[in-house]
Scaffold this active site. Structure first.
Site, PDB file in Angstrom:
ATOM      1  N   SER A  33      -1.826  -0.747   0.414  1.00  0.00           N
ATOM      2  CA  SER A  33      -0.655  -1.562   0.124  1.00  0.00           C
ATOM      3  C   SER A  33       0.503  -1.220   1.073  1.00  0.00           C
ATOM      4  O   SER A  33       0.366  -1.341   2.281  1.00  0.00           O
ATOM      5  CB  SER A  33      -0.269  -1.405  -1.348  1.00  0.00           C
ATOM      6  N   ASP A  57      -5.970 -11.330  -4.056  1.00  0.00           N
ATOM      7  CA  ASP A  57      -4.798 -10.507  -3.721  1.00  0.00           C
ATOM      8  C   ASP A  57      -3.773 -11.394  -3.028  1.00  0.00           C
ATOM      9  O   ASP A  57      -4.112 -12.148  -2.106  1.00  0.00           O
ATOM     10  CB  ASP A  57      -5.241  -9.379  -2.787  1.00  0.00           C
ATOM     11  N   HIS A  59      -4.633  -7.463  -6.278  1.00  0.00           N
ATOM     12  CA  HIS A  59      -3.852  -6.356  -5.747  1.00  0.00           C
ATOM     13  C   HIS A  59      -3.692  -5.278  -6.826  1.00  0.00           C
ATOM     14  O   HIS A  59      -3.277  -5.558  -7.948  1.00  0.00           O
ATOM     15  CB  HIS A  59      -2.472  -6.828  -5.295  1.00  0.00           C
TER      16      HIS A  59
END
Length: 341
Positions: free
Chosen positions: A168, A265, A295
């Protein structure tokens, strides 16, 4: 079939539990970054205590940054049992949208990475925004990378086998650090692993509009995080590629790169676009897009079949790239995680 119906069922079950505790939009629905950090700490306190890692040596270190104001950068070193002098090393950069996250919060993940790959892992506690906007975090990550390369004898690692690993926001910082290392003439990076990387401050791709609102990371939280990190440059054309790597025009001479992301995501498009641009620039790339993945799904459902499969493939790629002989016991190599590769 809509996006929520396509979500991996095991991940969906854990997501439903999560939002029932936190609220329908999860942590990203908490508008105040301070309140979000507080809630995250409350949730962490509810989890079982961190297991002792008896199979590895762990120590905390302090790294002096070469960038003003020369602040100390805390880091944690994980050396798996049985690793020898000249072992490869992974510089691990935690996620959290640039505004949350910590070495303590990712302790289990960093230890598992060391255990699964046989590498020394150095987890970096970079400064968070908005208190410390760009370039604080990337300066800290570059300082850690430099310390790893310069302290190879103290760490007992091979300077020719150093990888950067970031999930991330950590993927953004790992990529930015790789760009800095290329442009400053080192340190040498052997491999770059990007997990659902947050790369583009413009958040203008279709997936940022469609794959949001599940109760995991949302478009609104993503934009808020970029604004906190970029400060007055947010929303302008003055954003540096070292801040948002999707803005880099030249991707040549970056290290071989592994990218994985879920197809649900919101960062899917920027991850796959970046991987394709790397390929066009002549960089060797391994790209995986996982149906049903969202995500943060790995953190929500660490034992889900999808998570096990994703991590096993990622760890295998790291071992191959860093030329690590798999010395784990036979029963560990034949575990459910490895059988699912």
């Amino acid at each position: 079939m809509d996006a929520e119906d396509r979500m991996d069922p095991q991940v969906r079950a854990r997501l439903d539990q999560y939002v029932s505790i936190v609220g329908p939009q999860g942590l990203s629905g908490i508008g105040s970054i301070t309140a979000r950090r507080r809630k995250q700490a409350e949730l962490a306190a509810l989890r079982p205590g961190t297991a002792a890692h008896h199979d590895m040596e762990i120590r905390d270190v302090s790294i002096r940054s070469t960038a003003p104001p020369h602040a100390a950068v805390p880091a944690r070193v994980y050396r798996p049992a049985g690793s020898t002098a000249g072992a490869p090393c992974i510089c691990y950069v935690h996620g959290g949208g640039m505004v949350t996250g910590s070495v303590d919060g990712d302790d289990a993940k960093a230890a598992e990475l060391a255990r699964a790959t046989g590498c020394v892992v150095v987890s970096v506690a970079y400064r968070l925004a908005p208190e410390n906007p760009y370039p604080a975090a990337v300066d800290d990550c570059f300082a850690a990378l430099s310390w790893i390369a310069e302290g190879r004898q103290e760490l007992g690692i091979d300077p020719g086998r150093i990888a950067l690993y970031g999930p991330s926001a950590g993927g953004c910082l790992a990529t930015a650090t790789a760009l800095l290392a290329r442009d400053r003439g080192g340190p040498e990076i052997a491999y770059l692993t990007l997990v659902s990387p947050m790369l583009d401050d413009r958040s203008s791709t279709p997936s940022t509009y469609v794959n949001t609102g599940f109760g995991a990371w949302s478009r609104e939280a993503n934009l808020q995080a970029w604004e906190a990190y970029l400060g007055e440059d947010f929303g302008t054309d003055h954003v540096s590629p070292y801040a948002a790597p999707a803005r880099a025009d030249d991707l040549t001479r970056l290290p071989p790169t592994y990218v994985d992301v879920g197809d649900l995501d919101l960062l899917r498009d920027e991850a796959t676009d970046f991987a394709q641009r790397l390929m066009r620039a002549g960089v060797p790339v391994e790209l995986h897009v996982y149906p049903g993945g969202i995500h943060g799904g790995e953190s929500l459902a660490p034992r889900a079949d999808l998570t096990v499969r994703v991590r096993a493939r990622r760890h295998s790629a790291l071992r191959r790239a860093l030329r690590v002989q798999d010395r784990r016991p036979l029963e560990a190599r034949n575990s459910r995680a490895d059988r699912s590769r």
